[in-house]
Design an enzyme around this catalytic site. Structure first.
Site, PDB file in Angstrom:
ATOM      1  N   ARG A 118     -65.029  68.459 138.071  1.00 38.38           N
ATOM      2  CA  ARG A 118     -63.697  69.012 138.906  1.00 38.38           C
ATOM      3  C   ARG A 118     -63.399  68.521 140.137  1.00 38.38           C
ATOM      4  NH1 ARG A 118     -65.636  74.221 137.103  1.00 38.38           N
ATOM      5  NH2 ARG A 118     -64.961  74.861 135.287  1.00 38.38           N
ATOM      6  N   LYS A 140     -52.102  58.362 144.058  1.00 34.11           N
ATOM      7  CA  LYS A 140     -51.730  58.279 142.732  1.00 34.11           C
ATOM      8  C   LYS A 140     -53.130  57.725 141.677  1.00 34.11           C
ATOM      9  CE  LYS A 140     -47.021  58.105 142.195  1.00 34.11           C
ATOM     10  NZ  LYS A 140     -45.865  57.564 141.870  1.00 34.11           N
ATOM     11  N   GLU A 182     -44.807  43.622 145.132  1.00 34.19           N
ATOM     12  CA  GLU A 182     -44.819  44.778 145.724  1.00 34.19           C
ATOM     13  C   GLU A 182     -44.400  44.929 147.209  1.00 34.19           C
ATOM     14  OE1 GLU A 182     -44.851  47.947 144.074  1.00 34.19           O
ATOM     15  OE2 GLU A 182     -46.105  47.536 142.307  1.00 34.19           O
ATOM     16  N   LYS A 224     -45.931  53.002 153.452  1.00 35.07           N
ATOM     17  CA  LYS A 224     -46.425  53.838 152.354  1.00 35.07           C
ATOM     18  C   LYS A 224     -46.836  55.233 152.759  1.00 35.07           C
ATOM     19  CE  LYS A 224     -48.290  54.357 147.684  1.00 35.07           C
ATOM     20  NZ  LYS A 224     -48.946  53.881 146.596  1.00 35.07           N
ATOM     21  N   GLU A 234     -44.551  63.393 144.952  1.00 39.64           N
ATOM     22  CA  GLU A 234     -43.436  62.659 144.449  1.00 39.64           C
ATOM     23  C   GLU A 234     -42.402  63.615 143.607  1.00 39.64           C
ATOM     24  OE1 GLU A 234     -43.982  58.778 142.159  1.00 39.64           O
ATOM     25  OE2 GLU A 234     -42.514  59.607 140.595  1.00 39.64           O
ATOM     26  N   ARG A 238     -40.564  60.088 147.232  1.00 39.28           N
ATOM     27  CA  ARG A 238     -41.476  59.110 147.067  1.00 39.28           C
ATOM     28  C   ARG A 238     -41.142  58.304 145.771  1.00 39.28           C
ATOM     29  NH1 ARG A 238     -48.386  59.697 146.480  1.00 39.28           N
ATOM     30  NH2 ARG A 238     -48.764  57.484 145.698  1.00 39.28           N
ATOM     31  N   ASN A 242     -40.469  53.649 143.289  1.00 41.51           N
ATOM     32  CA  ASN A 242     -40.193  53.044 141.797  1.00 41.51           C
ATOM     33  C   ASN A 242     -39.324  52.119 141.773  1.00 41.51           C
ATOM     34  OD1 ASN A 242     -42.429  55.077 141.407  1.00 41.51           O
ATOM     35  ND2 ASN A 242     -40.874  56.742 141.052  1.00 41.51           N
ATOM     36  N   HIS A 245     -39.519  49.789 139.053  1.00 44.87           N
ATOM     37  CA  HIS A 245     -40.671  50.261 138.018  1.00 44.87           C
ATOM     38  C   HIS A 245     -40.326  50.901 136.642  1.00 44.87           C
ATOM     39  CE1 HIS A 245     -42.916  49.268 141.479  1.00 44.87           C
ATOM     40  NE2 HIS A 245     -44.130  49.680 140.883  1.00 44.87           N
ATOM     41  N   HIS A 249     -41.956  49.044 134.149  1.00 45.42           N
ATOM     42  CA  HIS A 249     -43.121  49.420 133.457  1.00 45.42           C
ATOM     43  C   HIS A 249     -42.608  49.196 131.820  1.00 45.42           C
ATOM     44  CE1 HIS A 249     -44.816  52.507 136.483  1.00 45.42           C
ATOM     45  NE2 HIS A 249     -45.371  51.302 136.509  1.00 45.42           N
ATOM     46  N   HIS A 261     -48.447  43.447 136.125  1.00 41.43           N
ATOM     47  CA  HIS A 261     -47.530  44.415 136.857  1.00 41.43           C
ATOM     48  C   HIS A 261     -46.468  43.881 137.882  1.00 41.43           C
ATOM     49  CE1 HIS A 261     -46.679  48.347 138.361  1.00 41.43           C
ATOM     50  NE2 HIS A 261     -46.913  47.901 139.485  1.00 41.43           N
TER      51      HIS A 261
HETATM   52  P1  NAD Z   1     -56.173  44.195 138.691  1.00 41.09           P
HETATM   53  O1  NAD Z   1     -56.776  45.222 139.246  1.00 41.09           O
HETATM   54  O2  NAD Z   1     -56.271  43.974 137.171  1.00 41.09           O
HETATM   55  O3  NAD Z   1     -56.705  42.595 139.415  1.00 41.09           O
HETATM   56  C1  NAD Z   1     -55.956  41.588 138.966  1.00 41.09           C
HETATM   57  C2  NAD Z   1     -57.072  40.773 138.582  1.00 41.09           C
HETATM   58  O4  NAD Z   1     -57.817  40.201 139.876  1.00 41.09           O
HETATM   59  C3  NAD Z   1     -58.453  41.241 137.775  1.00 41.09           C
HETATM   60  O5  NAD Z   1     -58.808  40.229 136.903  1.00 41.09           O
HETATM   61  C4  NAD Z   1     -59.383  41.457 138.856  1.00 41.09           C
HETATM   62  O6  NAD Z   1     -60.733  41.324 138.124  1.00 41.09           O
HETATM   63  C5  NAD Z   1     -59.148  40.285 139.773  1.00 41.09           C
HETATM   64  N1  NAD Z   1     -59.742  40.425 141.198  1.00 41.09           N
HETATM   65  C6  NAD Z   1     -59.522  41.711 141.914  1.00 41.09           C
HETATM   66  N2  NAD Z   1     -59.742  41.328 143.197  1.00 41.09           N
HETATM   67  C7  NAD Z   1     -60.413  40.034 143.150  1.00 41.09           C
HETATM   68  C8  NAD Z   1     -60.777  39.050 144.215  1.00 41.09           C
HETATM   69  N3  NAD Z   1     -60.889  39.648 145.434  1.00 41.09           N
HETATM   70  N4  NAD Z   1     -61.254  37.894 143.946  1.00 41.09           N
HETATM   71  C9  NAD Z   1     -61.034  37.450 142.775  1.00 41.09           C
HETATM   72  N5  NAD Z   1     -60.605  38.399 141.599  1.00 41.09           N
HETATM   73  C10 NAD Z   1     -60.012  39.481 141.992  1.00 41.09           C
HETATM   74  O7  NAD Z   1     -54.651  44.226 139.001  1.00 41.09           O
HETATM   75  P2  NAD Z   1     -53.702  44.630 140.269  1.00 41.09           P
HETATM   76  O8  NAD Z   1     -52.380  43.873 140.205  1.00 41.09           O
HETATM   77  O9  NAD Z   1     -54.562  44.768 141.358  1.00 41.09           O
HETATM   78  O10 NAD Z   1     -53.279  46.264 139.946  1.00 41.09           O
HETATM   79  C11 NAD Z   1     -52.462  46.383 138.566  1.00 41.09           C
HETATM   80  C12 NAD Z   1     -52.757  47.858 138.483  1.00 41.09           C
HETATM   81  O11 NAD Z   1     -52.255  48.704 139.666  1.00 41.09           O
HETATM   82  C13 NAD Z   1     -51.521  48.475 137.351  1.00 41.09           C
HETATM   83  O12 NAD Z   1     -52.770  49.141 136.464  1.00 41.09           O
HETATM   84  C14 NAD Z   1     -50.649  49.403 138.049  1.00 41.09           C
HETATM   85  O13 NAD Z   1     -50.273  50.257 137.207  1.00 41.09           O
HETATM   86  C15 NAD Z   1     -51.532  49.877 139.074  1.00 41.09           C
HETATM   87  N6  NAD Z   1     -50.710  50.265 140.321  1.00 41.09           N
HETATM   88  C16 NAD Z   1     -51.157  51.681 140.704  1.00 41.09           C
HETATM   89  C17 NAD Z   1     -50.334  52.111 142.163  1.00 41.09           C
HETATM   90  C18 NAD Z   1     -50.643  53.391 142.512  1.00 41.09           C
HETATM   91  O14 NAD Z   1     -49.927  53.886 143.346  1.00 41.09           O
HETATM   92  N7  NAD Z   1     -51.738  53.932 142.024  1.00 41.09           N
HETATM   93  C19 NAD Z   1     -49.399  51.300 142.453  1.00 41.09           C
HETATM   94  C20 NAD Z   1     -49.153  49.921 142.039  1.00 41.09           C
HETATM   95  C21 NAD Z   1     -50.082  49.283 140.951  1.00 41.09           C
HETATM   96  N1  GLY Z   2     -46.701  52.931 143.748  1.00 39.58           N
HETATM   97  C1  GLY Z   2     -45.894  54.003 143.832  1.00 39.58           C
HETATM   98  C2  GLY Z   2     -46.520  55.227 144.748  1.00 39.58           C
HETATM   99  O1  GLY Z   2     -47.686  55.222 144.980  1.00 39.58           O
HETATM  100  O2  GLY Z   2     -45.769  56.200 144.661  1.00 39.58           O
END
Ligand code: NAD
Ligand code: GLY
Length: 355
Positions: A118, A140, A182, A224, A234, A238, A242, A245, A249, A261
């Protein structure tokens, strides 16, 4: 020297936390070991991050759970795998999860933390630019469903975020623009000065100049935090984050997550800027300026022709922002200002984007 941005979230319970910018990974782990002395501590990371930084973990203090790198790990099967591992390692309600990696790890590990027993505490140590400016902040957390991105998730705030900008040195070439998308989004929707800075300093930034990066990351964290502070769940404001997005998406899902992404939202931002123009909200020059900046950071601006407009728009219907048959868009009013909740039917969007 590190600096701190505090996210204030005082509702029924106090969910406020610090984002520590400019610390080192080693120092962060030392601080965590100190602050959570009595908890069993689990680092969730991916195969790439482990290969770069696995050497610095103290295996007596931290158990390491590793999943394959990439968006495909943000799924139910991997969540189940992590839960099974945590249970077999006797994690309990006092355990701590540390998400060490990019947005995939942050979203996945955060969601595991949100539902395990939980809800147990977790800490974000983002290692991609995208995660340092966006996904690690704001709570998120989610996994994907075959029908769409992030369809299963929660709002669940971390206890702390530690940002070591030095980890960006090992980030693969193509991941840097992903994060820049971003950063550019923040400038486009909220901060003309940031947008100008990105335009003027793109050469330095692309060389990953540490002081420019720290400045950008800090500004994005501040922006942010300001948004999340006003609208944690949101319900309105918030949604400004997007921008790009809704279409982005859809592109990601249609490409079966082969398009990253950041690349997808770069194309999404240009499509949504065109929508803003078609609705008379911005000048054509604003689209040109946004497109040029995205391209300067190596980001694509044109949606691959293999995706038809109809396919794309159908895919936007799996977006969480859909309301009574209309899709809610965040559109631009000018560079540095955006409007949330612009409701459009598929037909309207099709007409506007077809021009
Ligand atoms: P990711 O986590 O897949 O990382 C990208 C690549 O870089 C991966 O292959 C990873 O292994 C590698 N990597 C990470 N750090 C490294 C480092 N320091 N050195 C070498 N390699 C490294 O992708 P991302 O772009 O970081 O994140 C994308 C994800 O984030 C998506 O799923 C998206 O939906 C999500 N996202 C979430 C939010 C939120 O608010 N929660 C906001 C934006 C995006
Ligand atoms: N990345 C969008 C949010 O955190 O709301």
């Amino acid at each position: 020297m590190s600096s701190t941005v505090r996210v204030h979230l005082k509702g029924v319970v106090d969910n406020s936390y610090d984002i520590v910018i400019g610390t080192s990974l080693r120092q962060a782990l030392r601080d965590i070991a100190n602050d959570f002395r009595d908890a069993s501590k689990f680092i969730i990371t991916d195969s790439n991050v482990k290969s770069h930084y696995g050497g610095i973990f103290n295996n007596k203090l931290f158990r390491i759970l590793t999943v394959p790198a990439g968006e495909r790990s943000k799924d139910r099967k991997t969540k189940e795998y992590l839960e099974d591992r945590l249970l077999s390692l006797r994690a309990d309600r006092n355990s701590l999860i540390i998400a060490l990696g990019g947005g995939v790890i942050g979203d996945l590990a955060g969601f595991v933390a949100a539902t395990f027993m939980r809800g147990i505490p977790y800490i974000q140590i983002p290692t991609t630019l995208l995660a340092q400016v966006d996904s690690s902040i704001g709570g998120k957390v989610a996994i994907n469903h075959p029908l769409g991105k992030n369809l299963i998730g929660a709002f669940y705030q971390p206890k702390k975020v530690y940002i070591d900008t030095g980890t960006l040195k090992t980030l693969p070439e193509k991941e840097f623009p992903n994060g820049m998308a971003e950063v550019i989004k923040y400038g486009a929707i909220l901060d003309i000065q940031l947008f100008n800075f990105l335009e003027k300093n793109h050469k330095q930034i692309l060389k990953r100049d540490r002081s420019s990066l720290t400045r950008i990351i800090k500004r994005c964290c501040q922006l942010k935090k300001m948004i999340v502070h006003q609208d944690e769940r949101e319900t309105g404001l918030r949604r400004i984050l997007n921008f790009g997005h809704t279409v982005g998406h859809a592109i990601e899902a249609l490409s079966n997550y082969r398009i990253g992404h950041g690349e997808a939202i770069a194309m999404g931002m240009v499509a949504e800027a065109k929508l803003s123009y078609a609705l008379g909200m911005i000048n054509y020059d604003d689209i040109t300026r946004l497109s040029r900046l995205l391209q300067a950071y190596g980001l694509p601006i044109t949606i691959p022709s293999r995706f038809t407009l109809k396919q794309l728009l159908r895919a936007t219907l799996h977006d969480k922002k859909i309301k009574q048959g209309t899709v809610q868009y965040t559109l631009l009013e000018k560079i540095g200002k955006a409007k949330v909740g612009v409701q459009l039917t598929l037909k309207e969007v099709e007409q506007h984007l077809n021009r």
